[in-house]
Design an enzyme around this catalytic site. Structure first.
Site, PDB file in Angstrom:
ATOM      1  N   GLN A  54       0.896  -1.077  -0.090  1.00 17.21           N
ATOM      2  CA  GLN A  54       0.079  -0.013   0.086  1.00 17.21           C
ATOM      3  C   GLN A  54       0.983   1.385  -0.035  1.00 17.21           C
ATOM      4  OE1 GLN A  54      -2.615   1.643   3.307  1.00 17.21           O
ATOM      5  NE2 GLN A  54      -4.113   0.875   2.304  1.00 17.21           N
ATOM      6  N   CYS A  84      -6.547   7.227   4.600  1.00 20.22           N
ATOM      7  CA  CYS A  84      -6.042   7.805   5.882  1.00 20.22           C
ATOM      8  C   CYS A  84      -6.596   9.121   6.305  1.00 20.22           C
ATOM      9  CB  CYS A  84      -4.650   7.922   5.913  1.00 20.22           C
ATOM     10  SG  CYS A  84      -3.758   8.203   7.577  1.00 20.22           S
ATOM     11  N   LYS A 123      -8.156   2.043  -1.668  1.00 22.81           N
ATOM     12  CA  LYS A 123      -8.669   1.984  -0.154  1.00 22.81           C
ATOM     13  C   LYS A 123      -9.266   3.235  -0.027  1.00 22.81           C
ATOM     14  CE  LYS A 123      -9.224   0.972   4.404  1.00 22.81           C
ATOM     15  NZ  LYS A 123      -8.166   1.038   5.166  1.00 22.81           N
ATOM     16  N   GLY A 187     -14.782  -1.707   8.333  1.00 24.29           N
ATOM     17  CA  GLY A 187     -15.124  -0.869   9.389  1.00 24.29           C
ATOM     18  C   GLY A 187     -15.921  -1.604  10.653  1.00 24.29           C
TER      19      GLY A 187
HETATM   20  C1  LIG Z   1      -3.289   2.141  14.207  1.00 28.49           C
HETATM   21  C2  LIG Z   1      -3.843   2.090  13.056  1.00 28.49           C
HETATM   22  C3  LIG Z   1      -3.060   2.173  11.924  1.00 28.49           C
HETATM   23  C4  LIG Z   1      -3.931   2.125  10.511  1.00 28.49           C
HETATM   24  N1  LIG Z   1      -3.042   2.088   9.392  1.00 28.49           N
HETATM   25  C5  LIG Z   1      -3.588   2.060   8.301  1.00 28.49           C
HETATM   26  C6  LIG Z   1      -2.958   1.910   6.841  1.00 28.49           C
HETATM   27  O1  LIG Z   1      -1.471   2.034   7.085  1.00 28.49           O
HETATM   28  N2  LIG Z   1      -3.590   1.768   5.680  1.00 28.49           N
HETATM   29  C7  LIG Z   1      -5.057   1.562   5.628  1.00 28.49           C
HETATM   30  O2  LIG Z   1      -5.485   1.382   4.536  1.00 28.49           O
HETATM   31  N3  LIG Z   1      -5.480   1.572   6.673  1.00 28.49           N
HETATM   32  C8  LIG Z   1      -5.163   1.881   8.087  1.00 28.49           C
HETATM   33  N4  LIG Z   1      -5.856   2.108   9.236  1.00 28.49           N
HETATM   34  C9  LIG Z   1      -7.218   1.973   8.962  1.00 28.49           C
HETATM   35  C10 LIG Z   1      -7.672   0.509   9.082  1.00 28.49           C
HETATM   36  O3  LIG Z   1      -7.216  -0.145   8.128  1.00 28.49           O
HETATM   37  C11 LIG Z   1      -9.291   0.402   8.994  1.00 28.49           C
HETATM   38  O4  LIG Z   1      -9.621   1.044   7.670  1.00 28.49           O
HETATM   39  C12 LIG Z   1      -9.953   1.052   9.855  1.00 28.49           C
HETATM   40  O5  LIG Z   1      -9.518   0.920  11.242  1.00 28.49           O
HETATM   41  C13 LIG Z   1     -11.488   0.741   9.875  1.00 28.49           C
HETATM   42  O6  LIG Z   1     -11.500  -0.821  10.165  1.00 28.49           O
HETATM   43  P1  LIG Z   1     -11.677  -1.659  11.446  1.00 28.49           P
HETATM   44  O7  LIG Z   1     -12.771  -1.019  12.294  1.00 28.49           O
HETATM   45  O8  LIG Z   1     -11.688  -3.032  10.978  1.00 28.49           O
HETATM   46  O9  LIG Z   1     -10.261  -1.180  12.326  1.00 28.49           O
HETATM   47  C14 LIG Z   1      -5.058   2.150  10.391  1.00 28.49           C
HETATM   48  C15 LIG Z   1      -5.853   2.079  11.607  1.00 28.49           C
HETATM   49  C16 LIG Z   1      -5.332   2.192  12.775  1.00 28.49           C
HETATM   50  C17 LIG Z   1      -6.356   1.996  14.089  1.00 28.49           C
END
Ligand SMILES: Cc1cc2nc3c(=O)[nH]c(=O)nc-3n(C[C@H](O)[C@H](O)[C@H](O)COP(=O)(O)O)c2cc1C
Length: 306
Positions: A54, A84, A123, A187
């Site tokens: 990514q 992000c 994404k 999410g």
């Molecule tokens: C600590 C942290 C780091 C993250 N880093 C990335 C990243 O590098 N790339 C990305 O696409 N999403 C990143 N995300 C977002 C997650 O991939 C995801 O889209 C978001 O947390 C919602 O999904 P979830 O509820 O399953 O966590 C990050 C989220 C967190 C909490």
């Protein structure tokens, strides 16, 4: 996820059944400067395939330029992060910051798809804010750039991580008859039953699990079992300790003791979630400065709870 889905953790996610893996996001400028830490983030084992690297950035030339080095790493696909929300990324127009300028996002994505020889995926989030253009309005145009799949996190940029993910819009993108690329929903999925229910309800082609996997690589196994109609498997304390220990060992081998000890602290709470009176052990785990001391705490956890 940044500082979470590194080489070592991805090995475990794969072992426990993740179908598809994506690296931490990597800054295009850093790749073009040959920054060691960013180059290292691209490393993966063949075991981890299919895997996407990514990338993120706001500058079209930088993003295009980094494709050469990304493709030399030979991932299965390249994922562009247009999602992000953190200020140092979105504030300069990268990540979900670009959702303020959807035409620019489409232009840069088109150029990346044109230049890349590997499949490109995106994404993103549902919108920049509650009063800006939403993903249902631009998903078709994104598809027309030639991307191979689209992952949607059901929050706006301004929501950051607050509130609940809005899966209805993700479902609407998926049910648009003109959309033919795979749509992955993302999410708030923290257990297998939610994964099954969201897939059934919104018809998505796949589900991305982020925070629910932290310190819990078993979530992928539980999802695989649930989709196959099998019951959850109980994960014993002994297994949790052993997997956590392996995770730490691999992290140390990959990025050195200091960084590994520090980054592993994000996982401990979930590895041992629900254990009665765990607080003193948790405090010890996040305070230990060496691998040796951490392994000793892990041994004590095993002795105490078995
Ligand atoms: C600590 C942290 C780091 C993250 N880093 C990335 C990243 O590098 N790339 C990305 O696409 N999403 C990143 N995300 C977002 C997650 O991939 C995801 O889209 C978001 O947390 C919602 O999904 P979830 O509820 O399953 O966590 C990050 C989220 C967190 C909490």
């Amino acid at each position: 996820m940044d500082d979470i889905t590194d080489y070592s953790f991805r090995e475990l996610c794969k072992e426990f059944g993740a179908d598809l893996l994506i690296t931490e996001f990597i800054a295009s400028e850093a790749l073009n400067r040959d920054a060691e830490k960013s180059i290292r983030k691209m490393r993966f084992s063949n075991n981890q395939r299919p895997i996407g690297i990514q990338i993120f950035g706001a500058d079209e030339d930088e993003l295009l330029c980094c494709l050469d080095v990304v493709e030399q790493a030979e991932p299965d696909f390249i994922d562009i992060n247009w999602g992000c929300p953190v200020r140092k990324v979105a504030g300069r127009g990268a990540g979900s910051g670009i959702l303020q300028d959807v035409p620019k996002m489409l232009r840069i994505t088109t150029s990346i798809v044109k230049k890349a020889t590997l499949p490109v995926t995106v994404k993103t989030r549902i919108a920049y804010s509650s009063d800006s253009m939403v993903v249902t309005d631009f998903a078709e145009a994104l598809q027309d750039t030639g991307i191979s799949a689209l992952s949607i996190h059901g929050r706006t940029k301004t929501q950051m991580y607050s509130g609940n993910a809005e899966w209805t819009l993700i479902g609407q993108v998926k049910s648009n008859p003109r959309i033919h690329i795979p749509i992955f929903g993302n999410g708030d999925i923290v257990c297998a039953s939610q994964a099954v229910e969201s897939k059934r309800r919104y018809g998505v082609d796949g589900i991305l699990i982020g925070r629910g996997a932290i310190g819990n690589p078993w979530i992928f196994e539980q999802c695989q079992r649930a989709f196959a109609g099998e019951p959850e498997r109980e994960i014993s304390v002994a297994e949790r300790v052993d997997v956590c220990r392996r995770h730490l060992q691999m992290a140390i081998d990959f990025k050195g003791e200091r960084t590994a000890i520090f980054e592993m602290r994000k996982h401990y709470g979930n590895y041992f979630r629900g254990l009665y009176n765990f607080k003193p052990f948790r405090q010890a785990l996040v305070a230990t400065p060496t691998a040796e001391a951490t392994y000793a705490v892990l041994d004590r956890i095993k002795e105490h709870y078995i």
